[in-house]
Design a protein around this motif. Structure first.
Motif, PDB file in Angstrom:
ATOM      1  N   GLY A   9       1.013  -1.235   0.149  1.00  0.00           N
ATOM      2  CA  GLY A   9       0.032   0.110   0.038  1.00  0.00           C
ATOM      3  C   GLY A   9       0.675   1.208  -0.063  1.00  0.00           C
ATOM      4  O   GLY A   9       0.633   2.233  -0.629  1.00  0.00           O
ATOM      5  N   ALA A  10       1.849   1.157   0.626  1.00  0.00           N
ATOM      6  CA  ALA A  10       2.794   2.538   0.726  1.00  0.00           C
ATOM      7  C   ALA A  10       3.460   2.645  -0.435  1.00  0.00           C
ATOM      8  O   ALA A  10       3.515   3.789  -1.053  1.00  0.00           O
ATOM      9  N   LEU A  11       4.097   1.781  -1.159  1.00  0.00           N
ATOM     10  CA  LEU A  11       4.433   1.546  -2.533  1.00  0.00           C
ATOM     11  C   LEU A  11       3.542   2.230  -3.513  1.00  0.00           C
ATOM     12  O   LEU A  11       3.551   3.183  -4.412  1.00  0.00           O
ATOM     13  N   VAL A  12       2.354   1.762  -3.549  1.00  0.00           N
ATOM     14  CA  VAL A  12       1.206   2.192  -4.490  1.00  0.00           C
ATOM     15  C   VAL A  12       0.879   3.667  -4.233  1.00  0.00           C
ATOM     16  O   VAL A  12       0.724   4.583  -5.136  1.00  0.00           O
ATOM     17  N   GLY A  13       0.885   4.067  -2.758  1.00  0.00           N
ATOM     18  CA  GLY A  13       0.647   5.308  -2.607  1.00  0.00           C
ATOM     19  C   GLY A  13       1.751   6.260  -2.802  1.00  0.00           C
ATOM     20  O   GLY A  13       1.392   7.252  -3.469  1.00  0.00           O
ATOM     21  N   ALA A  14       2.943   6.156  -2.753  1.00  0.00           N
ATOM     22  CA  ALA A  14       4.046   6.801  -2.986  1.00  0.00           C
ATOM     23  C   ALA A  14       4.019   6.828  -4.824  1.00  0.00           C
ATOM     24  O   ALA A  14       4.273   7.953  -5.060  1.00  0.00           O
ATOM     25  N   ALA A  15       3.860   5.795  -5.491  1.00  0.00           N
ATOM     26  CA  ALA A  15       3.790   5.946  -6.777  1.00  0.00           C
ATOM     27  C   ALA A  15       2.775   6.907  -7.387  1.00  0.00           C
ATOM     28  O   ALA A  15       2.954   7.471  -8.292  1.00  0.00           O
ATOM     29  N   ILE A  16       1.574   6.782  -6.928  1.00  0.00           N
ATOM     30  CA  ILE A  16       0.167   7.657  -7.079  1.00  0.00           C
ATOM     31  C   ILE A  16       0.840   9.304  -6.738  1.00  0.00           C
ATOM     32  O   ILE A  16       0.564  10.137  -7.595  1.00  0.00           O
ATOM     33  N   GLY A  17       1.311   9.357  -5.713  1.00  0.00           N
ATOM     34  CA  GLY A  17       1.779  10.643  -5.165  1.00  0.00           C
ATOM     35  C   GLY A  17       2.795  11.368  -6.273  1.00  0.00           C
ATOM     36  O   GLY A  17       2.347  12.563  -6.853  1.00  0.00           O
ATOM     37  N   GLY A  21       2.145  14.324  -9.018  1.00  0.00           N
ATOM     38  CA  GLY A  21       3.170  15.541  -8.808  1.00  0.00           C
ATOM     39  C   GLY A  21       3.614  15.883 -10.201  1.00  0.00           C
ATOM     40  O   GLY A  21       3.893  16.980 -10.648  1.00  0.00           O
ATOM     41  N   ILE A  22       4.032  14.758 -11.013  1.00  0.00           N
ATOM     42  CA  ILE A  22       4.459  14.869 -12.462  1.00  0.00           C
ATOM     43  C   ILE A  22       3.276  15.720 -13.227  1.00  0.00           C
ATOM     44  O   ILE A  22       3.736  16.387 -14.028  1.00  0.00           O
ATOM     45  N   LEU A  23       1.980  15.247 -12.880  1.00  0.00           N
ATOM     46  CA  LEU A  23       1.009  15.640 -13.742  1.00  0.00           C
ATOM     47  C   LEU A  23       0.650  17.081 -13.526  1.00  0.00           C
ATOM     48  O   LEU A  23       0.359  17.884 -14.465  1.00  0.00           O
ATOM     49  N   VAL A  24       1.124  17.547 -12.260  1.00  0.00           N
ATOM     50  CA  VAL A  24       0.814  19.071 -12.208  1.00  0.00           C
ATOM     51  C   VAL A  24       1.962  19.847 -12.458  1.00  0.00           C
ATOM     52  O   VAL A  24       2.091  21.149 -12.280  1.00  0.00           O
ATOM     53  N   ALA A  25       3.083  19.208 -12.859  1.00  0.00           N
ATOM     54  CA  ALA A  25       4.365  20.122 -13.108  1.00  0.00           C
ATOM     55  C   ALA A  25       4.197  20.639 -14.555  1.00  0.00           C
ATOM     56  O   ALA A  25       3.484  20.199 -15.407  1.00  0.00           O
ATOM     57  N   PRO A  26       4.625  21.815 -14.687  1.00  0.00           N
ATOM     58  CA  PRO A  26       4.495  22.644 -15.828  1.00  0.00           C
ATOM     59  C   PRO A  26       5.444  22.199 -17.165  1.00  0.00           C
ATOM     60  O   PRO A  26       6.306  22.848 -17.475  1.00  0.00           O
ATOM     61  N   ILE A  36       5.871   9.477 -16.416  1.00  0.00           N
ATOM     62  CA  ILE A  36       4.885   8.699 -15.949  1.00  0.00           C
ATOM     63  C   ILE A  36       4.968   7.317 -16.291  1.00  0.00           C
ATOM     64  O   ILE A  36       5.062   6.235 -15.506  1.00  0.00           O
ATOM     65  N   THR A  37       4.970   6.864 -17.550  1.00  0.00           N
ATOM     66  CA  THR A  37       5.392   5.525 -18.117  1.00  0.00           C
ATOM     67  C   THR A  37       6.815   4.982 -17.465  1.00  0.00           C
ATOM     68  O   THR A  37       6.683   4.088 -17.086  1.00  0.00           O
TER      69      THR A  37
END
Length: 85
Positions: A9-17, A21-26, A36-37
């Motif tokens: 769960g921690a690994l999945v949570g970190a991956a999602i986080g 973060g990458i998605l909101v980067a300009p 992401i890939t």
């Protein structure tokens, strides 16, 4: 198994986080999708390696316990044979 679920769960949570973060980067969408890939692949590889290590360790421990049970069963049978003769 509870600690395994927590680690997973921690690994999945970190991956999602990281992905959020990458998605909101300009940056351009194409660059973001590549990141992401790449990161997703890295996290999946890491999680897979950890699970394989966990299962290898578990298999070894089960084998060790099985060997010990066999030894104890043989010893018990030997003791019973001594008493019944």
């Amino acid at each position: 198994m509870s600690s395994t679920k927590f680690v997973l769960g921690a690994l999945v949570g970190a991956a999602i986080g990281v992905q959020i973060g990458i998605l909101v980067a300009p940056e351009k969408g194409e660059v973001t999708r590549k990141k992401i890939t790449k990161k997703s692949g890295e996290y999946l590889d890491e999680a897979s390696n950890k699970m394989n290590t966990f299962f290898d360790t578990l298999t070894k421990k089960v084998s060790d316990v099985s060997d010990e049970v066999d030894k104890l069963a043989k010893k018990a049978k030997s003791e019973v044979d001594k008493v019944t003769k």
